[in-house]
Scaffold this motif. Structure first.
Motif, short mmCIF file in Angstrom:
data_model
loop_
_atom_site.label_atom_id
_atom_site.label_comp_id
_atom_site.label_asym_id
_atom_site.label_seq_id
_atom_site.Cartn_x
_atom_site.Cartn_y
_atom_site.Cartn_z
N GLU A 1 0.97 -1.51 0.45
CA GLU A 1 -0.42 0.30 0.10
C GLU A 1 0.70 1.79 0.33
O GLU A 1 0.17 2.08 -0.64
N HIS A 2 1.89 1.07 0.13
CA HIS A 2 3.04 2.31 0.01
C HIS A 2 4.29 1.97 0.28
O HIS A 2 4.86 1.03 0.42
N VAL A 3 4.83 3.09 -0.41
CA VAL A 3 6.54 2.90 -0.73
C VAL A 3 7.38 3.92 0.01
O VAL A 3 6.65 5.67 -0.78
N GLU A 4 8.49 3.98 -0.04
CA GLU A 4 8.46 5.15 0.83
C GLU A 4 10.47 5.13 0.29
O GLU A 4 11.28 4.27 0.65
N ILE A 5 11.19 6.50 -0.02
CA ILE A 5 12.45 6.72 0.46
C ILE A 5 13.31 7.40 1.48
O ILE A 5 11.99 8.77 1.49
N THR A 6 13.53 7.02 2.51
CA THR A 6 14.04 7.73 3.77
C THR A 6 15.88 7.66 3.82
O THR A 6 16.39 7.75 3.05
N ALA A 7 15.93 9.65 3.57
CA ALA A 7 17.09 9.58 4.35
C ALA A 7 17.76 9.03 5.76
O ALA A 7 17.23 8.51 6.27
N GLY A 8 19.23 9.52 5.90
CA GLY A 8 19.78 8.48 6.64
C GLY A 8 19.61 8.90 8.41
O GLY A 8 19.23 8.11 9.57
N ASP A 9 18.74 10.06 8.63
CA ASP A 9 18.51 10.81 9.73
C ASP A 9 16.71 10.67 9.69
O ASP A 9 16.18 10.90 10.63
N GLY A 10 16.45 9.73 8.85
CA GLY A 10 14.98 9.29 9.03
C GLY A 10 13.92 9.90 8.10
O GLY A 10 12.74 10.43 8.43
N SER A 11 14.02 11.20 7.49
CA SER A 11 13.92 12.44 7.46
C SER A 11 12.60 11.31 6.07
O SER A 11 13.50 10.66 4.84
N ILE A 12 11.91 11.62 5.09
CA ILE A 12 11.48 11.63 3.65
C ILE A 12 11.40 12.12 2.61
O ILE A 12 11.40 13.15 3.04
N ILE A 13 12.35 11.08 2.01
CA ILE A 13 13.13 11.78 0.88
C ILE A 13 11.62 12.50 -0.36
O ILE A 13 11.11 12.72 -1.35
N ALA A 14 11.17 11.31 0.08
CA ALA A 14 9.72 11.17 -1.52
C ALA A 14 9.38 9.30 -0.78
O ALA A 14 9.43 8.91 -0.06
N GLU A 15 7.55 9.71 -1.40
CA GLU A 15 6.94 8.85 -0.81
C GLU A 15 5.50 8.73 -1.87
O GLU A 15 5.03 9.42 -2.42
N ARG A 16 4.99 7.82 -1.83
CA ARG A 16 3.48 7.67 -2.34
C ARG A 16 2.61 6.50 -1.96
O ARG A 16 3.28 4.80 -1.18
#
Length: 232
Positions: free
Chosen positions: A69-84
């Motif tokens: 249902e969900h895909v996301e790309i996160t940075a090393g600090d946990g912040s979300i780069i992109a999600e869908r």
């Protein structure tokens, strides 16, 4: 409790180590080195990944996490780069259409889940099987079964065909790729290793299938080398 399996799937599950033994583990990790022409075609170079949690992804400290249902790309600090959400609906489904990083994340996520879970997952409720004609491959007769996946399971397409060698191990898997112009493909597995009593391939190679049913040997869409399997 699972229902009665198709006899060929029952034999295959035992050859791979058994459904009950597989159920003793919560998950599997592996190191994956992927190549092939599909990634160049879609404009999305792929890095080595473990299971469906991919790191690195795009940048050294980025991680991709996929669920149906969900895909996301996160940075090393946990912040979300992109999600869908609902990633399956977001593809340009033409043969030559480009994929963005979240398209790649969704595709890679469900594909690698399928490859690591089959054939063991066929012992779970909701999978339907029917026998199909055997095929010849490199001098071997491979017995076949078509498996209809439950509607809730995200994979290349709902019905896929699985072919097993005389040893019961999976040797070929045929499907159409819904998100890639319904392209028919033949997926070969080889060089099995024993991982805590379960059998997993270390080589995968995917070719598109021509309209006459022959393999497009000049279009090796995906190659996958797997190592460092670990069950947990």
């Amino acid at each position: 409790m699972r229902g009665k399996l198709h006899p060929l799937l029952d034999e295959a599950l035992e050859a791979h180590g058994g459904h009950d033994h597989w159920r003793n583990f919560k998950g599997i990790a592996s190191t994956i080195l992927t190549g092939g022409r599909l990634w160049e075609l879609k404009g999305t170079p792929l890095t080595p990944v473990p299971r469906t949690r991919v790191t690195p992804f795009g940048e050294p400290d980025w991680t991709m996490t996929w669920t149906p249902e969900h895909v996301e790309i996160t940075a090393g600090d946990g912040s979300i780069i992109a999600e869908r959400d609902n990633g399956r609906e977001a593809f340009d489904r033409s043969f030559n259409g480009r994929w963005d990083p979240l398209n790649l994340a969704y595709f890679n996520g469900y594909a690698m889940w399928t490859y690591h879970a089959t054939p063991f997952v066929f012992g779970e409720p909701g999978y339907e099987a029917r026998e199909i004609a055997p095929i010849e491959n490199e001098g071997q007769t491979l017995r076949g079964v078509a498996v209809l996946f439950p509607e809730s399971v995200h994979s290349h397409t709902r019905e896929q065909r699985f072919y097993f060698g005389s040893d019961g191990l999976l040797r070929r898997q045929d499907y159409t790729v819904d998100v890639w112009a319904d392209t028919p493909a033949a997926h070969f597995t080889s060089d099995y290793v024993d991982v805590d009593g379960l059998k997993y391939p270390t080589r995968r190679s995917v070719f598109t299938i021509k309209s006459d049913g022959t393999l497009a040997r000049d279009f090796n869409a995906v190659t996958i080398d797997l190592s460092d399997y670990a069950l947990f």
